[in-house]
Write a protein that holds these residues in place. Structure first.
Motif, mmCIF file in Angstrom:
data_model
loop_
_atom_site.group_PDB
_atom_site.id
_atom_site.type_symbol
_atom_site.label_atom_id
_atom_site.label_comp_id
_atom_site.label_asym_id
_atom_site.label_seq_id
_atom_site.Cartn_x
_atom_site.Cartn_y
_atom_site.Cartn_z
ATOM 1 N N UNK A 1 10.884 -2.057 -0.513
ATOM 2 C CA UNK A 1 10.986 -0.798 -1.252
ATOM 3 C C UNK A 1 10.351 -0.923 -2.629
ATOM 4 N N UNK A 2 10.110 0.232 -3.244
ATOM 5 C CA UNK A 2 9.575 0.262 -4.615
ATOM 6 C C UNK A 2 10.543 -0.482 -5.545
ATOM 7 N N UNK A 3 9.990 -1.410 -6.323
ATOM 8 C CA UNK A 3 10.775 -2.121 -7.314
ATOM 9 C C UNK A 3 11.547 -3.315 -6.793
ATOM 10 N N UNK A 4 11.451 -3.615 -5.491
ATOM 11 C CA UNK A 4 12.283 -4.676 -4.924
ATOM 12 C C UNK A 4 11.499 -5.916 -4.507
ATOM 13 N N UNK A 5 10.170 -5.850 -4.504
ATOM 14 C CA UNK A 5 9.380 -6.997 -4.080
ATOM 15 C C UNK A 5 8.978 -7.877 -5.244
ATOM 16 N N UNK A 6 8.103 -8.834 -4.970
ATOM 17 C CA UNK A 6 7.603 -9.691 -6.035
ATOM 18 C C UNK A 6 6.808 -8.906 -7.059
ATOM 19 N N UNK A 7 6.093 -7.870 -6.588
ATOM 20 C CA UNK A 7 5.402 -6.941 -7.485
ATOM 21 C C UNK A 7 6.213 -5.639 -7.483
ATOM 22 N N UNK A 8 6.712 -5.250 -8.635
ATOM 23 C CA UNK A 8 7.684 -4.159 -8.724
ATOM 24 C C UNK A 8 7.060 -2.777 -8.647
ATOM 25 N N UNK A 9 5.740 -2.686 -8.788
ATOM 26 C CA UNK A 9 5.099 -1.365 -8.835
ATOM 27 C C UNK A 9 4.277 -1.059 -7.592
ATOM 28 N N UNK A 10 4.714 -1.595 -6.450
ATOM 29 C CA UNK A 10 4.143 -1.238 -5.152
ATOM 30 C C UNK A 10 5.287 -1.170 -4.148
ATOM 31 N N UNK A 11 5.040 -0.494 -3.027
ATOM 32 C CA UNK A 11 5.982 -0.479 -1.913
ATOM 33 C C UNK A 11 5.187 -0.486 -0.619
ATOM 34 N N UNK A 12 5.848 -0.860 0.468
ATOM 35 C CA UNK A 12 5.245 -0.804 1.791
ATOM 36 C C UNK A 12 6.204 -0.080 2.731
ATOM 37 N N UNK A 13 5.687 0.885 3.458
ATOM 38 C CA UNK A 13 6.450 1.582 4.477
ATOM 39 C C UNK A 13 5.825 1.261 5.825
ATOM 40 N N UNK A 14 6.657 1.184 6.884
ATOM 41 C CA UNK A 14 6.145 0.884 8.221
ATOM 42 C C UNK A 14 6.016 2.167 9.033
ATOM 43 N N UNK A 15 4.906 2.291 9.746
ATOM 44 C CA UNK A 15 4.709 3.456 10.603
ATOM 45 C C UNK A 15 5.411 3.194 11.949
ATOM 46 N N UNK A 16 5.377 4.132 12.906
ATOM 47 C CA UNK A 16 6.127 3.947 14.152
ATOM 48 C C UNK A 16 5.757 2.715 14.966
ATOM 49 N N UNK A 17 4.546 2.189 14.790
ATOM 50 C CA UNK A 17 4.134 0.983 15.506
ATOM 51 C C UNK A 17 4.315 -0.282 14.680
ATOM 52 N N UNK A 18 4.894 -0.156 13.500
ATOM 53 C CA UNK A 18 5.114 -1.319 12.646
ATOM 54 C C UNK A 18 3.957 -1.677 11.747
ATOM 55 N N UNK A 19 2.866 -0.883 11.767
ATOM 56 C CA UNK A 19 1.780 -1.107 10.816
ATOM 57 C C UNK A 19 2.276 -0.774 9.410
ATOM 58 N N UNK A 20 1.855 -1.558 8.435
ATOM 59 C CA UNK A 20 2.282 -1.328 7.059
ATOM 60 C C UNK A 20 1.334 -0.369 6.332
ATOM 61 N N UNK A 21 1.925 0.512 5.520
ATOM 62 C CA UNK A 21 1.171 1.385 4.624
ATOM 63 C C UNK A 21 1.673 1.110 3.212
ATOM 64 N N UNK A 22 0.774 0.690 2.346
ATOM 65 C CA UNK A 22 1.122 0.372 0.963
ATOM 66 C C UNK A 22 1.094 1.640 0.116
ATOM 67 N N UNK A 23 2.024 1.750 -0.834
ATOM 68 C CA UNK A 23 2.040 2.829 -1.827
ATOM 69 C C UNK A 23 1.743 2.229 -3.197
ATOM 70 N N UNK A 24 0.778 2.807 -3.907
ATOM 71 C CA UNK A 24 0.389 2.335 -5.237
ATOM 72 C C UNK A 24 0.103 3.552 -6.106
ATOM 73 N N UNK A 25 0.331 3.414 -7.407
ATOM 74 C CA UNK A 25 -0.059 4.472 -8.345
ATOM 75 C C UNK A 25 -1.565 4.490 -8.519
ATOM 76 N N UNK A 26 -2.111 5.685 -8.729
ATOM 77 C CA UNK A 26 -3.561 5.810 -8.874
ATOM 78 C C UNK A 26 -4.077 5.154 -10.150
ATOM 79 N N UNK A 27 -3.219 5.001 -11.149
ATOM 80 C CA UNK A 27 -3.697 4.332 -12.367
ATOM 81 C C UNK A 27 -3.712 2.821 -12.212
ATOM 82 N N UNK A 28 -3.243 2.322 -11.080
ATOM 83 C CA UNK A 28 -3.341 0.890 -10.820
ATOM 84 C C UNK A 28 -2.004 0.192 -10.843
ATOM 85 N N UNK A 29 -2.062 -1.134 -10.694
ATOM 86 C CA UNK A 29 -0.849 -1.938 -10.618
ATOM 87 C C UNK A 29 -0.790 -2.865 -11.820
#
Length: 347
Positions: free
Chosen positions: A319-347
């Protein structure tokens, strides 16, 4: 309702189904992204064995530009960000589409037994299919790549489709090459005739999906993407769906083949009815494909909205704020593929 029984013939039918039959869908509520600037399908991440081979292949042979390298020695990996047709600075990386991220985990280049899972080998597990570059003159591109000694999976003259070819990168990932210039069937495809080169494009990333209705509802209702078009291939028993984010100048967008930031979902008919069937997500061993990435003006806010609407129906990793890098998150799609979320201004 099993996906195989749904005979969509138009994009409008799919959109209506996702609205009118929402009670039958797992992802049945649309996340409100109206407060967001235009999101981007920003990048696709592929793991590579040896950057000394992969980076020159993508830059010197395919024409990508290395925009930035981010090194994380504490976690023993480096990230290489490349763009095919945009002049970018490092600060621009997450505020656009068409980015390729190559991930190198330290030491793989010295391990003779290490092989990337390219997503197309049954023995390693199929899932991710390919990335696709589009060009104005496909014959000229093939001739150039042959002269540079590139290994082909399929040349233009092979098979039924004479306007596409496939090559291998150093890790045996498949790269599809497609023509957008002077297409004879542009009227049939309801496209503009492109009579001059618009440059080469990093057009799309293809992943295979088990259940297209579940996957479409995820990418459209949860992530806010738009279905551009789809094509049934009854002779080979599969359908391909092309999705992208709506753009501010949508009324003047060029044909799909000349764009970047597109996701292709491939459904091989019948997989949705097989309870034991699953695709390899690229992150289980043996690894290969890493993720796709969506960038938002406020990714944290979008994560909170998804949590509020779906709760335990979605899986974060992390989840957002819970990984080693606090300003990204990953959500899994129905097949388990990961989709990363990042702010457009960068990390």
């Amino acid at each position: 309702m099993p996906a195989a029984t749904i005979k969509f013939s138009t994009v409008q039918e799919v959109e209506s189904f996702l609205k009118e039959d929402s009670s039958k869908l797992y992802f049945n509520k649309k996340i409100d992204l109206s407060a967001e600037r235009t999101p981007f399908l920003n990048h696709t991440c592929l793991r590579i064995k040896d950057p000394a081979k992969s980076i020159p292949f993508y830059t010197d042979i395919l024409g990508f530009k290395l925009v930035d390298t981010k090194r994380f020695p504490e976690w023993k990996f480096d990230l290489f960000f490349l763009s095919l047709n945009k002049d970018l600075t490092p600060k621009d990386i997450f505020n656009t589409d068409g980015i390729l991220e190559l991930t190198h985990n330290y030491g793989t280049e010295d391990d003779e037994s290490y092989e990337v899972n390219n997503g197309n080998d049954e023995s390693k597990g199929r899932g991710f299919g390919h990335i696709c570059l589009t060009t104005f003159d496909i014959q000229a591109m093939e001739d150039t790549l042959i002269s540079k000694g590139v290994e082909f999976k399929k040349k233009l003259a092979d098979g039924r489709q004479k306007d596409i070819c496939f090559i291998y990168d150093p890790d045996k990932y498949w790269i599809e090459l497609v023509c957008y210039g002077n297409r004879e069937n542009h009227l049939l495809e309801k496209e503009l005739l492109i009579s001059k080169s618009l440059g080469n494009q990093f057009n799309h990333t293809m992943i295979r999906v088990k259940d297209p209705v579940k996957s479409l509802s995820f990418y459209i209702n949860v992530l806010g993407m738009q279905l551009l078009e789809f094509k049934h291939h009854p002779n080979a028993n599969f359908t391909v769906y092309f999705l992208a984010y709506p753009q501010a100048n949508a009324s003047s967008l060029p044909p799909r083949r000349t764009r970047e930031g597109i996701l292709e979902l491939t459904h091989n008919w019948g997989t949705e009815d097989d309870a034991k069937f699953s695709y390899h997500n690229g992150n289980d061993n043996p690894q290969g494909f890493g993720h796709t990435c969506v960038t938002f003006a406020d990714a944290s806010r979008v994560c909170s909205q998804i949590d509020e609407v779906y709760g335990d129906k979605v899986q974060w990793a992390p989840k957002w704020g819970e990984g080693g890098m606090k300003n990204i998150a990953f959500i899994k799609d129905p097949d388990g593929y990961k989709v990363e979320f990042v702010n457009q201004q960068g990390v």
